[in-house]
Each structure stands twice: as structure tokens, then as C-alpha cells.
Design a protein around this motif. Structure first.
Motif, PDB file in Angstrom:
ATOM      1  N   GLY A  12       0.800  -1.221   0.000  1.00  7.64           N
ATOM      2  CA  GLY A  12       0.000   0.000   0.000  1.00  7.64           C
ATOM      3  C   GLY A  12       0.828   1.265   0.000  1.00  7.64           C
ATOM      4  N   CYS A  39       0.018   7.871  -2.146  1.00  8.67           N
ATOM      5  CA  CYS A  39      -0.104   6.747  -3.076  1.00  8.67           C
ATOM      6  C   CYS A  39       1.266   6.402  -3.650  1.00  8.67           C
ATOM      7  CB  CYS A  39      -1.056   7.128  -4.209  1.00  8.67           C
ATOM      8  SG  CYS A  39      -1.201   5.858  -5.488  1.00  8.67           S
ATOM      9  N   GLY A  42       0.091   4.269  -7.949  1.00  9.19           N
ATOM     10  CA  GLY A  42      -0.292   4.967  -9.166  1.00  9.19           C
ATOM     11  C   GLY A  42      -1.764   4.837  -9.521  1.00  9.19           C
ATOM     12  N   LYS A  43      -2.563   4.126  -8.719  1.00 13.34           N
ATOM     13  CA  LYS A  43      -3.976   3.881  -9.048  1.00 13.34           C
ATOM     14  C   LYS A  43      -4.951   4.872  -8.408  1.00 13.34           C
ATOM     15  CE  LYS A  43      -3.220  -0.401 -10.794  1.00 13.34           C
ATOM     16  NZ  LYS A  43      -2.919  -0.363 -12.210  1.00 13.34           N
ATOM     17  N   SER A  44      -4.515   5.667  -7.468  1.00 15.46           N
ATOM     18  CA  SER A  44      -5.426   6.554  -6.743  1.00 15.46           C
ATOM     19  C   SER A  44      -6.028   7.626  -7.648  1.00 15.46           C
ATOM     20  CB  SER A  44      -4.678   7.235  -5.587  1.00 15.46           C
ATOM     21  OG  SER A  44      -5.534   8.156  -4.942  1.00 15.46           O
ATOM     22  N   CYS A  50      -3.465   8.425  -1.140  1.00 17.61           N
ATOM     23  CA  CYS A  50      -4.017   7.082  -1.344  1.00 17.61           C
ATOM     24  C   CYS A  50      -5.533   7.133  -1.175  1.00 17.61           C
ATOM     25  CB  CYS A  50      -3.401   6.152  -0.290  1.00 17.61           C
ATOM     26  SG  CYS A  50      -4.155   4.524  -0.187  1.00 17.61           S
ATOM     27  N   GLY A  52      -7.210   4.005  -1.446  1.00 19.91           N
ATOM     28  CA  GLY A  52      -7.538   2.601  -1.210  1.00 19.91           C
ATOM     29  C   GLY A  52      -7.567   1.759  -2.466  1.00 19.91           C
ATOM     30  N   HIS A  54      -5.328   0.633  -4.170  1.00 20.35           N
ATOM     31  CA  HIS A  54      -4.227  -0.343  -4.243  1.00 20.35           C
ATOM     32  C   HIS A  54      -4.664  -1.738  -3.816  1.00 20.35           C
ATOM     33  CE1 HIS A  54      -4.131   1.198  -0.068  1.00 20.35           C
ATOM     34  NE2 HIS A  54      -3.925  -0.080   0.201  1.00 20.35           N
TER      35      HIS A  54
HETATM   36  S1  FES Z   1      -1.195   3.273  -2.566  1.00 21.18           S
HETATM   37 FE1  FES Z   1      -2.124   3.883  -4.412  1.00 21.18          FE
HETATM   38  S2  FES Z   1      -4.222   3.961  -3.918  1.00 21.18           S
HETATM   39 FE2  FES Z   1      -3.282   3.361  -2.089  1.00 21.18          FE
END
Ligand code: FES
Length: 70
Positions: A12, A39, A42-44, A50, A52, A54
Motif C-alpha cells: 500500500g 499513493c 499509481g492507481k489513486s 491514497c 484505497g 491499491h
Molecule cells: S497506494 Fe495507491 S491507492 Fe493506495
């Protein structure tokens, strides 16, 4: 001034606590709290924080090597 601590969370974010600022590349300050999660997957949708996203899609477990073992 409290010491800044950055904790590398398993699978995470990077959890940051202490007296710090989060700034963009131009030096603008993001709103922060005493503790934030940055984050690193890279998905946030709320970068640099962040959200979540991930969970279940990002795997990274890092452990620090004690200085005497380096
Ligand atoms: S670490 Fe990227 S959304 Fe949590």
C-alpha cells in the motif's frame, strides 16, 4: 517540531506523520492532516494521496536492512 516519519505500508501507501508539507512540482501546498497516506501504486484518483485503490492490485512488501548489515 516533531520528527517526520514515513512508514512503508505492506502492499500500500507511504504513511507520513509529523511536521511536514506536501507540495507539488511548482511548490504549491496540498491540504494535509497530521497523518497522510501517499499513493505509491499509481492507481489513486486522489493523488498524491491514497484512496484505497491499491487493495488487491498492488503488491510490495519492503523491509529495511539494518545499517550494520549493509
Ligand atoms: S497506494 Fe495507491 S491507492 Fe493506495
Amino acid at each position: 517540531m516533531s520528527k517526520v516519519q514515513i512508514k512503508v505500508m505492506d502492499n500500500g501507501s507511504l504513511r507520513v506523520s509529523g511536521d511536514f508539507e506536501v507540495i507539488d512540482a511548482e511548490g504549491n501546498v496540498f491540504p494535509t492532516k497530521e497523518v497522510v497516506s501517499l499513493c505509491r501504486c499509481g492507481k489513486s484518483a486522489r493523488k498524491p494521496y491514497c484512496d484505497g485503490s491499491h487493495r488487491g492490485v498492488f503488491e510490495s512488501v519492503e523491509r529495511a536492512v539494518p545499517a550494520e548489515e549493509q
